[in-house]
Design a protein around this motif. Structure first.
Motif, PDB file in Angstrom:
ATOM      1  N   HIS A 172       0.833  -1.204   0.000  1.00  0.00           N
ATOM      2  CA  HIS A 172       0.000   0.000   0.000  1.00  0.00           C
ATOM      3  C   HIS A 172       0.873   1.261   0.000  1.00  0.00           C
ATOM      4  O   HIS A 172       0.630   2.193  -0.782  1.00  0.00           O
ATOM      5  N   LEU A 173       1.884   1.284   0.843  1.00  0.00           N
ATOM      6  CA  LEU A 173       2.784   2.435   0.891  1.00  0.00           C
ATOM      7  C   LEU A 173       3.508   2.600  -0.445  1.00  0.00           C
ATOM      8  O   LEU A 173       3.557   3.707  -1.004  1.00  0.00           O
ATOM      9  N   ALA A 174       4.065   1.513  -0.962  1.00  0.00           N
ATOM     10  CA  ALA A 174       4.814   1.574  -2.219  1.00  0.00           C
ATOM     11  C   ALA A 174       3.928   2.047  -3.364  1.00  0.00           C
ATOM     12  O   ALA A 174       4.333   2.912  -4.157  1.00  0.00           O
TER      13      ALA A 174
ATOM     14  N   ASN B 151      11.891  -1.474  -3.291  1.00  0.00           N
ATOM     15  CA  ASN B 151      12.188  -2.893  -3.075  1.00  0.00           C
ATOM     16  C   ASN B 151      11.598  -3.315  -1.740  1.00  0.00           C
ATOM     17  O   ASN B 151      11.508  -2.506  -0.820  1.00  0.00           O
ATOM     18  N   PHE B 152      11.226  -4.588  -1.643  1.00  0.00           N
ATOM     19  CA  PHE B 152      10.639  -5.143  -0.429  1.00  0.00           C
ATOM     20  C   PHE B 152      11.538  -6.243   0.118  1.00  0.00           C
ATOM     21  O   PHE B 152      11.957  -7.122  -0.634  1.00  0.00           O
ATOM     22  N   ILE B 153      11.791  -6.216   1.413  1.00  0.00           N
ATOM     23  CA  ILE B 153      12.452  -7.322   2.096  1.00  0.00           C
ATOM     24  C   ILE B 153      11.460  -7.808   3.149  1.00  0.00           C
ATOM     25  O   ILE B 153      11.278  -7.163   4.182  1.00  0.00           O
ATOM     26  N   PRO B 154      10.784  -8.932   2.866  1.00  0.00           N
ATOM     27  CA  PRO B 154       9.768  -9.426   3.801  1.00  0.00           C
ATOM     28  C   PRO B 154      10.396 -10.139   4.994  1.00  0.00           C
ATOM     29  O   PRO B 154      11.554 -10.554   4.958  1.00  0.00           O
TER      30      PRO B 154
ATOM     31  N   LEU C 219      10.576  -4.542   5.180  1.00  0.00           N
ATOM     32  CA  LEU C 219      11.404  -3.360   4.984  1.00  0.00           C
ATOM     33  C   LEU C 219      11.291  -2.894   3.540  1.00  0.00           C
ATOM     34  O   LEU C 219      11.457  -3.689   2.608  1.00  0.00           O
ATOM     35  N   LEU C 220      10.989  -1.619   3.370  1.00  0.00           N
ATOM     36  CA  LEU C 220      10.969  -1.012   2.046  1.00  0.00           C
ATOM     37  C   LEU C 220      12.271  -0.248   1.834  1.00  0.00           C
ATOM     38  O   LEU C 220      12.740   0.451   2.738  1.00  0.00           O
TER      39      LEU C 220
END
Length: 108
Positions: free
Chosen positions: A20-22, A35-38, A57-58
């Protein structure tokens, strides 16, 4: 020119919140790429207690000029009362990539 670019770290409570933020940062042209680090494991002090959480983490690529608006927007959208929004300067990089960031981010 090098000091004009930023990497911004934002932690989110879930993958859903991160997406949602991205989506909003990209649609509003406040970011060129996210980029996403789940499943990042976080430990931190909150209100006098040691806490832990699983977060996403974005890693946001943007411009120095966009950081104030990006920060305000994340604070509006984020579920945390005090979200992590940390901006770091990009000191070196591929000139073509840096130009792409500049061309992709639009701050009025």
């Amino acid at each position: 020119m090098r000091n004009d670019f930023r990497i911004v770290f934002i932690s989110a409570s879930s993958d859903k919140e991160a997406r949602h933020l991205a989506k909003n940062l990209l649609k509003e042209r406040l970011a060129a790429c996210v980029n996403f680090i789940p499943k990042v494991k976080s430990q931190y002090w909150w209100k006098g207690k040691l806490e832990h959480a699983s977060e996403t983490l974005l890693i946001v690529k943007t411009t120095k000029q966009a950081v104030p608006r990006l920060t305000r927007r994340v604070k509006e959208l984020h579920s945390y009362s005090t979200p992590e929004i940390i901006s770091c300067s990009i000191m070196e990089g591929n000139n073509d990539y840096l130009k792409w960031i500049k061309d992709s981010v639009k701050v009025p």
